[in-house]
Scaffold this motif. Structure first.
Motif, short mmCIF file in Angstrom:
data_model
loop_
_atom_site.label_atom_id
_atom_site.label_comp_id
_atom_site.label_asym_id
_atom_site.label_seq_id
_atom_site.Cartn_x
_atom_site.Cartn_y
_atom_site.Cartn_z
N GLY A 134 0.80 -1.23 0.00
CA GLY A 134 0.00 0.00 0.00
C GLY A 134 0.82 1.27 0.00
O GLY A 134 0.35 2.32 0.43
N PHE A 135 2.06 1.20 -0.51
CA PHE A 135 2.89 2.40 -0.59
C PHE A 135 2.45 3.25 -1.78
O PHE A 135 2.25 2.71 -2.88
CB PHE A 135 4.37 2.03 -0.74
CG PHE A 135 4.93 1.24 0.42
CD1 PHE A 135 4.34 1.29 1.67
CD2 PHE A 135 6.06 0.45 0.25
CE1 PHE A 135 4.85 0.56 2.73
CE2 PHE A 135 6.58 -0.28 1.30
CZ PHE A 135 5.97 -0.23 2.55
N PRO A 136 2.30 4.58 -1.59
CA PRO A 136 1.77 5.41 -2.68
C PRO A 136 2.78 5.60 -3.82
O PRO A 136 3.98 5.72 -3.60
CB PRO A 136 1.46 6.75 -1.99
CG PRO A 136 2.36 6.77 -0.80
CD PRO A 136 2.49 5.35 -0.35
N LEU A 137 2.24 5.62 -5.04
CA LEU A 137 3.02 5.91 -6.23
C LEU A 137 3.37 7.39 -6.25
O LEU A 137 2.56 8.23 -5.86
CB LEU A 137 2.20 5.54 -7.48
CG LEU A 137 2.80 5.84 -8.85
CD1 LEU A 137 4.03 4.98 -9.11
CD2 LEU A 137 1.75 5.61 -9.94
N GLN A 138 4.58 7.71 -6.70
CA GLN A 138 5.02 9.10 -6.82
C GLN A 138 5.30 9.43 -8.28
O GLN A 138 5.87 8.60 -9.00
CB GLN A 138 6.28 9.33 -5.97
CG GLN A 138 6.09 9.12 -4.48
CD GLN A 138 5.15 10.12 -3.87
OE1 GLN A 138 5.31 11.32 -4.05
NE2 GLN A 138 4.14 9.62 -3.16
N PRO A 139 4.95 10.64 -8.75
CA PRO A 139 4.14 11.65 -8.06
C PRO A 139 2.73 11.14 -7.78
O PRO A 139 2.19 10.34 -8.53
CB PRO A 139 4.14 12.83 -9.04
CG PRO A 139 4.41 12.22 -10.37
CD PRO A 139 5.29 11.04 -10.13
N GLU A 140 2.17 11.63 -6.68
CA GLU A 140 0.91 11.11 -6.21
C GLU A 140 -0.21 11.33 -7.22
O GLU A 140 -0.34 12.40 -7.81
CB GLU A 140 0.56 11.77 -4.87
CG GLU A 140 -0.55 11.07 -4.10
CD GLU A 140 -0.67 11.60 -2.69
OE1 GLU A 140 -1.66 12.33 -2.43
OE2 GLU A 140 0.20 11.29 -1.86
N VAL A 141 -1.02 10.31 -7.42
CA VAL A 141 -2.17 10.36 -8.32
C VAL A 141 -3.42 10.07 -7.51
O VAL A 141 -3.50 9.05 -6.82
CB VAL A 141 -2.03 9.33 -9.47
CG1 VAL A 141 -3.27 9.35 -10.35
CG2 VAL A 141 -0.78 9.61 -10.28
N ASN A 142 -4.41 10.98 -7.58
CA ASN A 142 -5.67 10.82 -6.87
C ASN A 142 -6.79 10.57 -7.87
O ASN A 142 -7.07 11.42 -8.72
CB ASN A 142 -5.99 12.05 -6.02
CG ASN A 142 -5.03 12.20 -4.84
OD1 ASN A 142 -5.15 11.49 -3.85
ND2 ASN A 142 -4.08 13.11 -4.96
N VAL A 143 -7.40 9.41 -7.77
CA VAL A 143 -8.48 9.04 -8.68
C VAL A 143 -9.81 9.44 -8.05
O VAL A 143 -10.10 9.05 -6.91
CB VAL A 143 -8.46 7.53 -8.96
CG1 VAL A 143 -9.59 7.14 -9.91
CG2 VAL A 143 -7.11 7.11 -9.52
#
Length: 262
Positions: A134-143
């Motif tokens: 569950g580590f966030p992808l960078q750059p952060e993407v918000n769906v």
């Protein structure tokens, strides 16, 4: 003590490490984005009894020296970052890098790690995160929660289809990173690598630009482990281990013979 015992002992230790590396490759033959390793061997210091080129008489030199090796050791495990095969999943959140580059991931302590595993999910906040930890992808993407579908282009542009919208709405741009020496990255588990002093600094950019790979949606990169090749390597390492064991047994018989006869 007979020097051959210690020399063969170093051979046994080295082959045990080699078998461990091969075993790890085989264990991860089905791990998405895994890159195989190989053990790098190096001979140990030599006992220099006679130096090559030393004087054998006033007018002659020895064409060959007399030097006895002390065995071998494993000095490195080298990662092979060749491209793995593509497997189609039809999952819109599965991304594959075809070519060079790594996805950038942020770990809980705030540090950045890199991966070739493109299996992503959406968390409760709408962020794209790794499916495992569950580590966030960078750059952060918000769906957006109301998004009906998500699409990513080969150049990393991320769009979603929203209700009532005829065309896709862009929500972000995916960038990937590459290194001048990927083999210098440190594997930390969880399909992640971290930057080291010898890997070089990460060079970020959009997919498909300046030598970076492109993004393929709905596909994953399989492990680049060749099972047949690893099995052959394992047999070879096993035979070398047996030969070193045989040397120890032979020296033991020689010493036993001397003990009994003297």
């Amino acid at each position: 003590m007979h020097p051959a015992l210690w020399i063969s002992k170093t051979g046994l230790d080295a082959q045990q490490t080699d078998i461990a590396v091969i075993s790890n490759n085989l264990a991860n033959a089905s791990t998405v984005g895994f890159k195989k390793s190989r053990a790098v061997f190096e001979d140990l210091l030599y006992q220099n009894i006679n130096q090559p080129g030393g004087r054998s008489s006033q007018d002659t030199e020895m064409p060959n020296g007399l030097m006895v090796g002390a065995g071998t050791k494993v000095v490195a495990t080298q990662k092979n970052f060749s491209q793995g095969n593509m497997t189609t999943t039809e999952n819109s959140l599965d991304f594959m890098i075809q070519g060079q580059g790594f996805f950038e991931i942020q770990r809980p302590d705030g540090t950045v790690a890199y991966t070739r595993n493109g299996q992503f999910s959406i968390d409760e906040n709408g962020r794209l995160v790794t499916s495992g930890a569950g580590f966030p992808l960078q750059p952060e993407v918000n769906v957006p929660a109301e998004a009906q579908s998500i699409t990513i282009s080969q150049q990393g542009e991320i769009t979603v289809q929203l209700p009532g919208q005829g065309a896709g709405v862009a929500i972000g741009q995916l960038t990937i990173s590459d290194f001048i020496n990927p083999a210098g990255l440190e594997p930390t588990g969880q399909n992640l690598f971290t930057e080291t002093g010898v890997s070089g600094a990460p060079v970020q950019g959009n997919p498909g630009v300046n030598g970076l790979g492109i993004i393929v949606q709905g596909a994953l990169e399989t492990s680049n482990v060749n099972v047949t090749e690893e099995l052959v390597n394992m047999i070879e390492s096993q035979r070398v281990y047996e030969m070193n064991s045989k040397v120890i047994s032979s020296v033991d018989q020689m010493l036993g013979f001397i003990t009994q006869q003297l």
